[in-house]
Design a protein around this motif. Structure first.
Motif, short mmCIF file in Angstrom:
data_model
loop_
_atom_site.label_atom_id
_atom_site.label_comp_id
_atom_site.label_asym_id
_atom_site.label_seq_id
_atom_site.Cartn_x
_atom_site.Cartn_y
_atom_site.Cartn_z
N LEU A 1 0.83 -1.21 0.00
CA LEU A 1 0.00 0.00 0.00
C LEU A 1 0.86 1.26 0.00
O LEU A 1 0.53 2.25 -0.67
N TRP A 2 1.95 1.21 0.72
CA TRP A 2 2.88 2.34 0.75
C TRP A 2 3.46 2.58 -0.65
O TRP A 2 3.64 3.74 -1.06
N ALA A 3 3.70 1.50 -1.38
CA ALA A 3 4.31 1.61 -2.71
C ALA A 3 3.33 2.16 -3.74
O ALA A 3 3.69 2.99 -4.57
N GLU B 1 0.49 3.84 -3.10
CA GLU B 1 -0.03 5.12 -2.64
C GLU B 1 -1.46 5.39 -3.12
O GLU B 1 -1.70 6.34 -3.88
N PRO C 1 -5.19 6.90 -3.11
CA PRO C 1 -5.71 8.16 -2.53
C PRO C 1 -6.52 7.89 -1.27
O PRO C 1 -7.19 6.86 -1.16
N ARG D 1 -3.62 13.23 2.75
CA ARG D 1 -3.58 11.76 2.67
C ARG D 1 -3.09 11.16 3.98
O ARG D 1 -3.72 10.26 4.54
N GLN D 2 -1.97 11.64 4.49
CA GLN D 2 -1.43 11.11 5.74
C GLN D 2 -2.34 11.44 6.92
O GLN D 2 -2.56 10.60 7.80
N THR E 1 -5.47 9.34 6.97
CA THR E 1 -5.14 7.96 7.35
C THR E 1 -5.03 7.84 8.87
O THR E 1 -5.57 6.90 9.48
#
Length: 273
Positions: free
Chosen positions: A29-31, A33, A35, A246-247, A250
């Motif tokens: 998921l980090w790779a 990214e 939305p 986004r961050q 989350t």
């Protein structure tokens, strides 16, 4: 004592694979990214409730002994995160391939299906055992809805920028923690339920020591603290949401899960047990 009662570390042969798979899902998921918007956070609300349902099923001995440790606290959160993360990844690829119009719709529908199926299983089992008692759980949801509405209106009037910036994500945070507070208060004051979290128990005992305890119970203080805490967190996150949406969303989704998960756990557990 800091950790809540019932905190279980499963056997290594279950713990290690779960940690490895969870780490792999997070890394992927980090790779890619994906939305994260208000709709994304709302789409994960059924998954938060699904995790609570799995833990309730564990408490009523619905799982085979061989996999039962997977649904203890906190392992159930990792298992739920793995399932939700995999569905999120699938949703991303389906959207990129033109097979899904939006990612949140796929995630939300899948989460709702999982939650509905497992919740119905718990309800049917309680009907068979004669332990189905929905009155106070329904009352708690209604009260939480009213308190959330009042709190959100107050936030919108006095701190309009906070409500406007955090949006539906903020509303979910407030509702989740309000429902957790209301269900805990009703459980403590009305249903004589115990409280596993030491800090929560301290607040409830503080409410019990007040002169108002004889008239309105001890739980109102806990509800007040939960609502104030949720709204305070939104205030602290306002600038973060503007600068890194986004961050920030989350992290707010995780904050919402910390409230909504235990709240739905209480609602369902009081209903079936």
């Amino acid at each position: 004592m800091v950790l809540p009662e019932g905190f279980v570390v499963p056997p290594w042969y279950l713990l290690v694979p779960v940690v490895v798979i969870l780490g792999s899902v997070i890394a992927l998921l980090w790779a890619i990214e994906p939305p994260v918007t208000d709709r994304t956070v709302l789409a994960f609300a059924p998954w938060m409730m699904f995790g609570a349902t799995l833990h309730v099923l564990y408490k009523i001995d619905a799982f085979p002994a061989s996999i039962e440790p997977l649904f203890t606290a906190p392992m159930v959160y990792a298992v739920t995160a793995i399932l939700a993360g995999i569905v999120w990844i699938v949703g991303v690829f389906l959207h990129v391939g033109g097979l899904q119009s939006t990612i949140p719709r796929f995630v939300g529908i899948a989460g709702t299906a999982f939650f509905a199926v497992f919740t119905m299983f718990a309800l049917f089992q309680s009907l068979d055992l004669g332990t189905f008692e929905p009155f106070w759980p329904v009352i708690s949801v209604v009260i939480a809805g009213i308190v959330t509405a009042i709190a959100w209106i107050a936030l919108s009037l006095w701190f309009t920028d906070v409500a406007a910036t955090t949006g539906a994500t903020g509303a979910l945070v407030v509702f989740g923690h309000t429902l957790d507070g209301v269900t805990t208060a009703i459980g403590y004051d009305v249903l004589a339920a115990g409280e596993d979290v030491p800090l929560s128990l301290l607040i409830l005992e503080a409410g019990e020591a007040l002169p108002t305890a004889d008239y309105i119970g001890a739980g109102w203080l806990f509800v007040l603290v939960k609502v104030a805490l949720a709204m305070g967190i939104l205030g602290l996150f306002r600038e973060y949401v503007e600068e890194a949406p986004r961050q920030a969303r989350t992290l707010l989704a995780l904050v919402a899960a910390v409230g909504l998960g235990p709240a739905v756990h209480n609602v369902l557990l009081f209903t079936v047990a």
